[in-house]
Design a protein around this motif. Structure first.
Motif, PDB file in Angstrom:
ATOM      1  N   LEU A  90      68.315  64.926 195.026  1.00 43.16           N
ATOM      2  CA  LEU A  90      67.483  65.442 193.751  1.00 43.16           C
ATOM      3  C   LEU A  90      66.521  64.680 193.310  1.00 43.16           C
ATOM      4  O   LEU A  90      65.321  65.209 192.926  1.00 43.16           O
ATOM      5  N   ASP A  91      66.820  63.594 193.374  1.00 40.43           N
ATOM      6  CA  ASP A  91      65.787  62.368 192.888  1.00 40.43           C
ATOM      7  C   ASP A  91      64.452  62.227 193.608  1.00 40.43           C
ATOM      8  O   ASP A  91      63.461  62.246 193.379  1.00 40.43           O
ATOM      9  N   ARG A  92      64.794  62.457 195.139  1.00 39.83           N
ATOM     10  CA  ARG A  92      63.618  62.388 195.977  1.00 39.83           C
ATOM     11  C   ARG A  92      62.776  63.427 196.454  1.00 39.83           C
ATOM     12  O   ARG A  92      61.435  63.328 196.461  1.00 39.83           O
ATOM     13  N   SER A  93      63.449  64.727 196.279  1.00 45.32           N
ATOM     14  CA  SER A  93      62.927  65.908 196.382  1.00 45.32           C
ATOM     15  C   SER A  93      62.415  66.973 195.241  1.00 45.32           C
ATOM     16  O   SER A  93      61.559  67.526 195.428  1.00 45.32           O
ATOM     17  N   ALA A 100      77.694  70.756 190.862  1.00 41.27           N
ATOM     18  CA  ALA A 100      77.456  71.189 189.808  1.00 41.27           C
ATOM     19  C   ALA A 100      77.095  69.898 188.902  1.00 41.27           C
ATOM     20  O   ALA A 100      76.254  69.644 188.057  1.00 41.27           O
ATOM     21  N   GLY A 101      77.870  68.647 189.116  1.00 45.02           N
ATOM     22  CA  GLY A 101      77.653  67.411 188.308  1.00 45.02           C
ATOM     23  C   GLY A 101      76.285  66.902 188.616  1.00 45.02           C
ATOM     24  O   GLY A 101      75.749  66.327 187.725  1.00 45.02           O
ATOM     25  N   GLY A 102      75.908  66.984 189.894  1.00 46.58           N
ATOM     26  CA  GLY A 102      74.758  66.481 190.322  1.00 46.58           C
ATOM     27  C   GLY A 102      73.317  67.224 189.670  1.00 46.58           C
ATOM     28  O   GLY A 102      72.523  66.372 189.045  1.00 46.58           O
ATOM     29  N   LEU A 103      73.570  68.415 189.562  1.00 48.01           N
ATOM     30  CA  LEU A 103      72.472  69.074 188.982  1.00 48.01           C
ATOM     31  C   LEU A 103      72.528  68.923 187.343  1.00 48.01           C
ATOM     32  O   LEU A 103      71.380  68.751 186.737  1.00 48.01           O
ATOM     33  N   ARG A 104      73.646  68.935 186.789  1.00 46.41           N
ATOM     34  CA  ARG A 104      73.858  68.590 185.545  1.00 46.41           C
ATOM     35  C   ARG A 104      73.168  67.002 185.131  1.00 46.41           C
ATOM     36  O   ARG A 104      72.297  66.865 184.032  1.00 46.41           O
ATOM     37  N   TYR A 105      73.569  66.320 185.903  1.00 50.97           N
ATOM     38  CA  TYR A 105      73.064  64.744 185.687  1.00 50.97           C
ATOM     39  C   TYR A 105      71.409  64.947 186.039  1.00 50.97           C
ATOM     40  O   TYR A 105      70.929  64.105 185.010  1.00 50.97           O
ATOM     41  N   HIS A 106      71.000  65.397 187.071  1.00 51.77           N
ATOM     42  CA  HIS A 106      69.540  65.644 187.122  1.00 51.77           C
ATOM     43  C   HIS A 106      68.829  66.234 186.046  1.00 51.77           C
ATOM     44  O   HIS A 106      67.890  65.563 185.525  1.00 51.77           O
ATOM     45  N   THR A 107      69.612  67.150 185.218  1.00 53.19           N
ATOM     46  CA  THR A 107      68.721  67.710 184.336  1.00 53.19           C
ATOM     47  C   THR A 107      68.875  67.025 183.234  1.00 53.19           C
ATOM     48  O   THR A 107      67.669  66.544 182.369  1.00 53.19           O
ATOM     49  N   ARG A 108      69.856  66.180 182.898  1.00 54.26           N
ATOM     50  CA  ARG A 108      69.672  65.211 181.622  1.00 54.26           C
ATOM     51  C   ARG A 108      68.784  64.243 181.736  1.00 54.26           C
ATOM     52  O   ARG A 108      67.951  63.892 181.067  1.00 54.26           O
ATOM     53  N   LEU A 164      65.325  65.546 181.318  1.00 58.31           N
ATOM     54  CA  LEU A 164      65.085  65.791 180.070  1.00 58.31           C
ATOM     55  C   LEU A 164      64.367  64.663 179.350  1.00 58.31           C
ATOM     56  O   LEU A 164      63.682  64.427 178.399  1.00 58.31           O
ATOM     57  N   ASP A 165      65.208  63.555 179.617  1.00 63.02           N
ATOM     58  CA  ASP A 165      65.021  62.077 179.218  1.00 63.02           C
ATOM     59  C   ASP A 165      63.805  61.615 179.551  1.00 63.02           C
ATOM     60  O   ASP A 165      62.727  60.962 178.753  1.00 63.02           O
ATOM     61  N   ARG A 166      63.257  61.844 180.707  1.00 64.23           N
ATOM     62  CA  ARG A 166      62.043  61.304 181.452  1.00 64.23           C
ATOM     63  C   ARG A 166      60.943  62.315 180.834  1.00 64.23           C
ATOM     64  O   ARG A 166      59.881  61.570 180.542  1.00 64.23           O
ATOM     65  N   PHE A 167      60.847  63.395 181.106  1.00 64.64           N
ATOM     66  CA  PHE A 167      59.491  64.353 180.846  1.00 64.64           C
ATOM     67  C   PHE A 167      59.514  64.895 179.381  1.00 64.64           C
ATOM     68  O   PHE A 167      58.397  65.339 179.301  1.00 64.64           O
ATOM     69  N   LYS A 168      60.500  64.894 178.831  1.00 67.54           N
ATOM     70  CA  LYS A 168      60.495  65.558 177.311  1.00 67.54           C
ATOM     71  C   LYS A 168      59.958  66.736 177.248  1.00 67.54           C
ATOM     72  O   LYS A 168      58.823  66.973 177.429  1.00 67.54           O
ATOM     73  N   PRO A 169      60.802  67.727 176.816  1.00 68.34           N
ATOM     74  CA  PRO A 169      60.414  69.440 176.719  1.00 68.34           C
ATOM     75  C   PRO A 169      59.126  69.352 175.646  1.00 68.34           C
ATOM     76  O   PRO A 169      59.115  68.763 174.893  1.00 68.34           O
ATOM     77  N   ASP A 170      58.574  70.435 175.963  1.00 65.75           N
ATOM     78  CA  ASP A 170      57.465  70.757 175.364  1.00 65.75           C
ATOM     79  C   ASP A 170      57.888  71.561 173.867  1.00 65.75           C
ATOM     80  O   ASP A 170      58.238  72.877 174.077  1.00 65.75           O
ATOM     81  N   GLU A 171      58.172  70.899 172.859  1.00 72.67           N
ATOM     82  CA  GLU A 171      58.926  71.603 171.743  1.00 72.67           C
ATOM     83  C   GLU A 171      57.816  72.724 171.236  1.00 72.67           C
ATOM     84  O   GLU A 171      58.509  73.597 170.279  1.00 72.67           O
ATOM     85  N   ALA A 204      70.652  75.129 188.998  1.00 68.87           N
ATOM     86  CA  ALA A 204      69.552  74.690 189.651  1.00 68.87           C
ATOM     87  C   ALA A 204      68.336  75.154 188.898  1.00 68.87           C
ATOM     88  O   ALA A 204      67.187  74.479 188.786  1.00 68.87           O
ATOM     89  N   VAL A 205      68.261  76.397 188.522  1.00 69.43           N
ATOM     90  CA  VAL A 205      67.012  76.609 187.568  1.00 69.43           C
ATOM     91  C   VAL A 205      66.787  75.725 186.398  1.00 69.43           C
ATOM     92  O   VAL A 205      65.661  75.363 186.330  1.00 69.43           O
ATOM     93  N   ALA A 206      67.963  75.442 185.674  1.00 70.57           N
ATOM     94  CA  ALA A 206      67.820  74.437 184.543  1.00 70.57           C
ATOM     95  C   ALA A 206      67.405  73.429 184.919  1.00 70.57           C
ATOM     96  O   ALA A 206      66.381  72.912 184.335  1.00 70.57           O
ATOM     97  N   ALA A 207      67.636  72.713 185.953  1.00 71.77           N
ATOM     98  CA  ALA A 207      67.363  71.422 186.669  1.00 71.77           C
ATOM     99  C   ALA A 207      65.784  71.422 186.879  1.00 71.77           C
ATOM    100  O   ALA A 207      65.072  70.560 186.403  1.00 71.77           O
ATOM    101  N   ALA A 208      65.211  72.537 187.763  1.00 80.39           N
ATOM    102  CA  ALA A 208      63.858  72.604 187.666  1.00 80.39           C
ATOM    103  C   ALA A 208      63.109  72.967 186.698  1.00 80.39           C
ATOM    104  O   ALA A 208      61.767  72.298 186.666  1.00 80.39           O
ATOM    105  N   LEU A 209      63.432  73.664 185.788  1.00 74.07           N
ATOM    106  CA  LEU A 209      62.596  73.700 184.378  1.00 74.07           C
ATOM    107  C   LEU A 209      62.650  72.600 183.826  1.00 74.07           C
ATOM    108  O   LEU A 209      61.616  72.346 183.214  1.00 74.07           O
ATOM    109  N   ALA A 210      63.519  71.565 183.596  1.00 76.16           N
ATOM    110  CA  ALA A 210      63.545  70.467 182.829  1.00 76.16           C
ATOM    111  C   ALA A 210      62.377  69.333 183.439  1.00 76.16           C
ATOM    112  O   ALA A 210      61.807  68.825 182.806  1.00 76.16           O
ATOM    113  N   GLU A 211      62.442  69.606 184.686  1.00 78.07           N
ATOM    114  CA  GLU A 211      61.351  68.765 185.635  1.00 78.07           C
ATOM    115  C   GLU A 211      59.939  69.082 185.120  1.00 78.07           C
ATOM    116  O   GLU A 211      58.966  68.424 185.041  1.00 78.07           O
TER     117      GLU A 211
END
Length: 320
Positions: A143-146, A185-193, A196-203, A224-231
């Motif tokens: 997830l981090d790489r790709s 599931a754990g990997g996707l949730r962790y990647h999403t968090r 979110l910390d790195r990119f900061k959602p557009d409020e 998976a969708v949530a993780a991609a949208l967080a990016e």
């Protein structure tokens, strides 16, 4: 309520997309105990328990402290239509096409082989070796790489398909499927968090709502969708599996999203009348549906064929 309508700690954790130790710690720390019991007297989670825990997870994902979220749901009364308990990665209407081709269970060694330098580890091999630590590490690394789209398409989804087919076609190695599903599931949730910390959602932009209808219990694609949208700095409200259409409509009216994405793994869980009956809002939102269930109904308006297409449609809706 029959025992088949309730879940063990491990099965409930997989349904929720969290680790089983986390669920046990919530029981000890916050009193979120399962309310049902098996014939043998073991504690099991009811559909109502899962609604309570999903509500808590949504609060935590939106920034509420875990203890506060637990306190707010602990004494509330929830009701839910009992879902059909199925394998964590199998589709709702039985084996996939081609199920007559039997797969032999993979022989598991005590220790999985390390990959050659620069070569990605075989996730299926790690899962069958029950090497949870390395499997979790490799999923996070992918997830981090790709990024979420490429990692899901080329690594995570193929893993889930293979372990699901292994279980469906042999009725063996269910522990492998459970371990793989939990790790993904754990990997996707962790990647999403982290995203979110790195990119900061557009409020300033309206969020996207992600959900499955009430007969759909397989919600990993939503993660998976949530993780991609967080990016991509998109705010997300994930309602998860088995969401009644009335509840989804209520959420849409309250959130007023830019888009709504509904996942279906099989025709039995896809309901065109239900999504067409969703509440309308001003400004309007884009309805996007994904998964094999919708394709079997003739690829209705808003249907997308891949995670990349889903993300593209949802991101564009937030830019309007």
């Amino acid at each position: 309520m029959t025992e088949s309508e309730t879940l063990t700690v491990g099965a409930a954790a997989r349904r929720l997309g969290i680790a089983a130790p986390t669920l046990r710690s919530w029981e000890r720390r916050y009193g979120l105990s399962p309310s049902a019991r098996s014939v043998g007297g073991h504690r099991r989670y009811s559909p109502e328990d899962l609604v309570r825990l999903r509500t808590m997870l949504r609060m935590v994902e939106q920034g509420m402290p875990t203890a506060e979220a637990a306190a707010s749901v602990r004494d509330q009364i929830y009701s839910a239509q009992s879902p059909t308990v199925t394998s964590a990665t199998s589709v709702a209407d039985g084996p996939r096409p081609g199920g007559e081709l039997l797969l032999k269970p993979v022989r598991r060694s005590a220790r999985s082989r390390a990959p050659e330098p620069g070569k990605l580890a075989d996730l299926f091999e790690l899962a069958n070796a029950m090497d949870a630590e390395r499997l979790t590490h490799e999923i996070a690394r992918s997830l981090d790489r790709s990024g979420a789209v490429e990692a899901w398409t080329n690594r995570l989804m193929p893993l889930l398909v293979k372990v699901g087919e292994q279980w469906e076609q042999t009725k063996a190695c269910v522990e492998v499927e459970h371990l793989a599903s939990d790790a993904v599931a754990g990997g996707l949730r962790y990647h999403t968090r982290r995203a979110l910390d790195r990119f900061k959602p557009d409020e300033s932009a309206r969020p996207v709502v992600l959900a499955c209808l009430e007969r759909e219990d397989h919600a990993l694609p939503l993660l998976a969708v949530a993780a991609a949208l967080a990016e991509r700095r998109v705010r997300v409200r994930t309602l998860g599996a088995a969401t009644p259409v009335e509840a989804l409509s209520s959420a849409v009216r309250q959130i007023r999203p830019a888009a709504v994405f509904v996942w279906s793994s099989a025709p039995a869980t896809a309901d065109l009348e239900a999504v067409r009956s969703l509440a309308r809002t001003r400004p309007s939102y884009r309805l996007v549906v994904g998964g094999p269930g919708w394709k079997a109904l003739g690829e209705p308006d808003g249907w997308v064929n891949s995670l990349a297409d889903a993300v593209s449609a949802l991101v564009s809706a937030t830019r309007l």
